[in-house]
Write an enzyme that holds these catalytic residues in place. Sequence first.
Site, PDB file in Angstrom:
ATOM      1  N   ASN A  38       0.803  -1.222   0.000  1.00 20.04           N
ATOM      2  CA  ASN A  38       0.000   0.000   0.000  1.00 20.04           C
ATOM      3  C   ASN A  38       0.843   1.283   0.000  1.00 20.04           C
ATOM      4  O   ASN A  38       0.336   2.366   0.268  1.00 20.04           O
ATOM      5  CB  ASN A  38      -0.965   0.011   1.184  1.00 20.04           C
ATOM      6  CG  ASN A  38      -1.831  -1.235   1.200  1.00 20.04           C
ATOM      7  OD1 ASN A  38      -1.716  -2.072   2.091  1.00 20.04           O
ATOM      8  ND2 ASN A  38      -2.659  -1.396   0.177  1.00 20.04           N
ATOM      9  N   VAL A  98       1.935   7.178   0.378  1.00 18.23           N
ATOM     10  CA  VAL A  98       1.090   6.253   1.136  1.00 18.23           C
ATOM     11  C   VAL A  98      -0.314   6.259   0.540  1.00 18.23           C
ATOM     12  O   VAL A  98      -0.884   7.311   0.279  1.00 18.23           O
ATOM     13  CB  VAL A  98       1.012   6.673   2.619  1.00 18.23           C
ATOM     14  CG1 VAL A  98       0.043   5.784   3.388  1.00 18.23           C
ATOM     15  CG2 VAL A  98       2.389   6.615   3.249  1.00 18.23           C
ATOM     16  N   CYS A  99      -0.864   5.068   0.331  1.00 17.60           N
ATOM     17  CA  CYS A  99      -2.198   4.972  -0.249  1.00 17.60           C
ATOM     18  C   CYS A  99      -3.110   4.242   0.735  1.00 17.60           C
ATOM     19  O   CYS A  99      -3.198   3.020   0.724  1.00 17.60           O
ATOM     20  CB  CYS A  99      -2.102   4.217  -1.577  1.00 17.60           C
ATOM     21  SG  CYS A  99      -3.669   4.043  -2.391  1.00 17.60           S
ATOM     22  N   ILE A 100      -3.723   4.991   1.637  1.00 17.65           N
ATOM     23  CA  ILE A 100      -4.725   4.376   2.506  1.00 17.65           C
ATOM     24  C   ILE A 100      -6.018   5.169   2.398  1.00 17.65           C
ATOM     25  O   ILE A 100      -6.006   6.373   2.156  1.00 17.65           O
ATOM     26  CB  ILE A 100      -4.281   4.268   3.993  1.00 17.65           C
ATOM     27  CG1 ILE A 100      -3.760   5.602   4.510  1.00 17.65           C
ATOM     28  CG2 ILE A 100      -3.262   3.176   4.179  1.00 17.65           C
ATOM     29  CD1 ILE A 100      -3.477   5.582   6.003  1.00 17.65           C
TER      30      ILE A 100
END
Lengths: 168, 161
Positions: A82, A89-91
Amino acid sequence: MSELQSALLLRKQLAELNKNPVEGFSAGLIDDSDIYRWEVLLIGPPDTLYEGGFFKAHIYFPKEYPLRPPKMKFITEIWHPNIEKNGDVCISILHEPGDDKWGYEKACERWLPIHTVETIMISVISMLADPNDQSPANVDAAKEWRENFPEFKRKVARCVRRSQEEML
Amino acid sequence: MGNCLQGLTSSNDGVSLLRGSETPPPLLESQSSSDLQLHASSSSGMAFGPPPPYEESMPMYHPTPNVSRPASQLTEEEQVKIAKRIGLIQHLPTGTYDGCKKNRECVICMVEFMVGDAVRYLPCMHTYHVECIDDWLMRSFTCPSCMEPVESALLSTYEAN
């Protein structure tokens, strides 16, 4: 939310984190004169592949914070499904509520104006422990995590070792 | 602060957007940054007046949360959506903070309520500063604390009455 208010809110959080540090990370500013750009040091969570690592990341807040989410980028190299290879950051909690490009995120999993540096860091720490391979930002890492876990572990271990060397 | 709702909350336009669909969709007309009004348009078509005088801060709208555009650059569909949203927000009760111990802090700005602060109550009974929550509701119509969609809660309250 005016610029003044977002700056006040961030200063308040910084003071609070300095006074009562939260386990798992430390936080400060990249440049003391700019409250919108933070530097955090994340300690690899215990009982995860990232244990023992020290990962530096930057958080960039928009002037409209907390109505809009910040962006977070790891500066220390890190291998995770992720986190993009460039560190982004990919949340889901950092995605704006109406910004569901892929249609799989529930509104409640996305950005809310009550999120703070602390709640963001808690989400990131939990993401490190528990990758979400439904929405990989690093497709290669996600594939490896699923199909070639020993190699995934080796790559993460290398990142952890390097992060320790950088701290010396 | 650039809060485009302030003018609306103080001078109610009497247009209820909840009652019936026979009312033609209202159009937004930007006159000046501090004097934005809702009009129940009686004629069809776009009812823009002369362009507003140059000002540094045009009221910005968010057809989706990450898009900011002045009223003059919204599509008709977006204007209707935003006008409806403004109408719904106006139907949410407001009050002044009375020192109630249950709600001590506005969790959006993280500042403690002071007696006399203007607060807004959402249907889930979460309370925020009017300025803080209105800005958020214009972007996303959910309660930041419990994530309850405000629109469905509001409409079900109306249906129940």
